[in-house]
Design an enzyme around this catalytic site. Structure first.
Site, PDB file in Angstrom:
ATOM      1  N   GLU A  30       0.835  -1.212   0.000  1.00 34.89           N
ATOM      2  CA  GLU A  30       0.000   0.000   0.000  1.00 34.89           C
ATOM      3  C   GLU A  30       0.870   1.262   0.000  1.00 34.89           C
ATOM      4  OE1 GLU A  30      -1.628   1.831   3.342  1.00 34.89           O
ATOM      5  OE2 GLU A  30      -1.057   0.260   4.741  1.00 34.89           O
ATOM      6  N   LYS A 163      -3.808  -1.393  14.941  1.00 31.93           N
ATOM      7  CA  LYS A 163      -3.129  -0.577  15.929  1.00 31.93           C
ATOM      8  C   LYS A 163      -3.931  -0.512  17.221  1.00 31.93           C
ATOM      9  CE  LYS A 163      -2.894   2.546  13.228  1.00 31.93           C
ATOM     10  NZ  LYS A 163      -3.142   2.688  11.912  1.00 31.93           N
TER      11      LYS A 163
HETATM   12  N1  PSU Z   1      -1.798   1.430   9.858  1.00 32.20           N
HETATM   13  C1  PSU Z   1      -0.548   1.944   9.985  1.00 32.20           C
HETATM   14  N2  PSU Z   1      -0.180   2.973   9.210  1.00 32.20           N
HETATM   15  C2  PSU Z   1      -1.029   3.514   8.319  1.00 32.20           C
HETATM   16  C3  PSU Z   1      -2.340   2.947   8.183  1.00 32.20           C
HETATM   17  C4  PSU Z   1      -2.666   1.922   8.973  1.00 32.20           C
HETATM   18  O1  PSU Z   1       0.217   1.472  10.781  1.00 32.20           O
HETATM   19  O2  PSU Z   1      -0.660   4.453   7.629  1.00 32.20           O
HETATM   20  C5  PSU Z   1      -3.259   3.472   7.127  1.00 32.20           C
HETATM   21  C6  PSU Z   1      -3.634   2.315   6.194  1.00 32.20           C
HETATM   22  O3  PSU Z   1      -3.507   2.780   4.878  1.00 32.20           O
HETATM   23  C7  PSU Z   1      -5.077   2.037   6.528  1.00 32.20           C
HETATM   24  C8  PSU Z   1      -5.543   3.412   6.902  1.00 32.20           C
HETATM   25  O4  PSU Z   1      -5.789   1.493   5.452  1.00 32.20           O
HETATM   26  O5  PSU Z   1      -4.481   3.941   7.666  1.00 32.20           O
HETATM   27  C9  PSU Z   1      -6.821   3.380   7.684  1.00 32.20           C
HETATM   28  O6  PSU Z   1      -7.287   4.692   7.781  1.00 32.20           O
HETATM   29  P1  PSU Z   1      -8.803   4.991   8.221  1.00 32.20           P
HETATM   30  O7  PSU Z   1      -8.866   4.571   9.666  1.00 32.20           O
HETATM   31  O8  PSU Z   1      -9.000   6.457   8.024  1.00 32.20           O
HETATM   32  O9  PSU Z   1      -9.655   4.146   7.331  1.00 32.20           O
END
Ligand code: PSU
Ligand code: MN
Length: 309
Positions: A30, A163
């Site tokens: 990603e 996380k």
């Molecule tokens: N986990 C990490 N670093 C990140 C992300 C997740 O350790 O940068 C990013 C991933 O791209 C994940 C996104 O899909 O955050 C999720 O964001 P949201 O909660 O806004 O959907």
């Protein structure tokens, strides 16, 4: 043999297309983790290193992003520079049509990356942590589209769980509701990103990459089209000190509350704050767990190709 694109609007790098057509292993990566998840300039080094880890293991990397309106699978050096060095949008699945129509670039989240990977015919994807249900979601309704996308996207995602800034219990419940298989990699303990143990246990584990590939095959045989979450804990000697982790996290929540951060800005804000407040320790752990997930994803992609051969 030429690899036929299923979707003409997706630009697949020749190296990736060739590997797919010849049943050689490919792993999707990603780009949001590069653009919004890691600080500059470490993010650029990480993007290159992540690809190198795969190549060193005989696997073709396919970093995914939207470049000038085109969903792109396998970035060239300019594409990597775009996601690492420029301020571009964090793009989930719903942002794709607008970016495409406006010919803008975007860094794809797990959801958008999985969606584009599936369109390209890639079955294995490595990330750091999956998005999930945010704490307080019963009021904010903040649940990552990573979950709803995995409910309809047949890609196996290797992550170190979600996380610990998220509501892990609620995230696991949602994955159950959405019928997304969750398999621990050599463990029945669901990891919590920087930590090995979230305190939640899993119904199933896979002993190794070959077993994950067998589960993928059986999943296809069931006719179901969800993604599979492969939960891969960071090795014990690499994890963050749990007490330090708890301390920094509570600080980060207070700071987010004070700053009034909402919506898709929440994840990048918390991650950025935590890197600062931990004196960079959380960043090292984040990089280690990502490297570890990428290695495992490479093994799974290799086992998958072997099984299909
Ligand atoms: N986990 C990490 N670093 C990140 C992300 C997740 O350790 O940068 C990013 C991933 O791209 C994940 C996104 O899909 O955050 C999720 O964001 P949201 O909660 O806004 O959907
Ligand atoms: Mn959100």
């Amino acid at each position: 043999m030429r690899y036929r694109l299923k979707v003409p609007t997706v630009n697949i790098a020749p190296e990736v297309a060739l590997a797919l057509s010849e049943n050689q292993p490919v792993v999707a990566l990603e780009s949001t983790i590069i653009s919004h998840g890691l600080p500059r300039p470490r993010n650029r080094e990480a993007a290159l290193e992540f690809e190198r880890i795969l190549r060193d293991n005989g696997v073709v990397p396919a970093t995914i992003a939207v470049i000038d309106g085109i969903p792109t699978v396998g970035l060239n050096p300019e594409g990597l520079a775009t996601i690492a060095d420029t301020d571009i949008a964090k793009a989930s699945v719903r942002d794709l049509p607008t970016l495409m129509a406006k010919k803008l670039s975007g860094a794809t989240t797990v959801a958008a990356t999985a969606h584009i990977a599936a369109q390209a015919g890639i079955r294995v994807f490595a990330t750091g942590g999956l998005g999930g249900v945010h704490r307080g979601a019963n009021e904010s309704f903040d649940e990552s589209a990573d979950l709803s996308t995995l409910a309809v996207t047949n890609v196996s995602v290797v992550s170190a769980g979600v996380k610990s800034v998220l509501d892990i219990a609620a995230t696991l419940e949602r994955l159950e509701t959405l019928s997304v298989p969750v398999v621990g990699y050599g463990t029945r303990t669901f990891p919590a990103f920087w930590l090995r143990d979230s305190g939640f246990s899993l119904d199933w584990s896979a002993a190794d990459a070959t077993e994950v590939a067998a589960i993928m095959k059986a999943h296809d045989d069931t006719g179901n089209g969800q993604g599979i979450v492969v939960a891969n804990p960071i090795p014990l000697e690499q994890q963050w000190d749990p007490a330090e982790h708890d301390r920094v996290l509570s600080e980060a929540f207070l700071a987010a509350e004070k700053a009034g951060v909402r919506g898709k800005a929440v994840t990048p804000f918390l991650l950025g704050y935590i890197v600062e407040a931990s004196g960079g320790r959380s960043l090292e752990v984040n990089l280690d767990l990502a490297r570890n997930n990428i290695r495992v994803a490479g093994d799974i992609a290799t086992a998958w190709c072997r099984l299909r051969a």
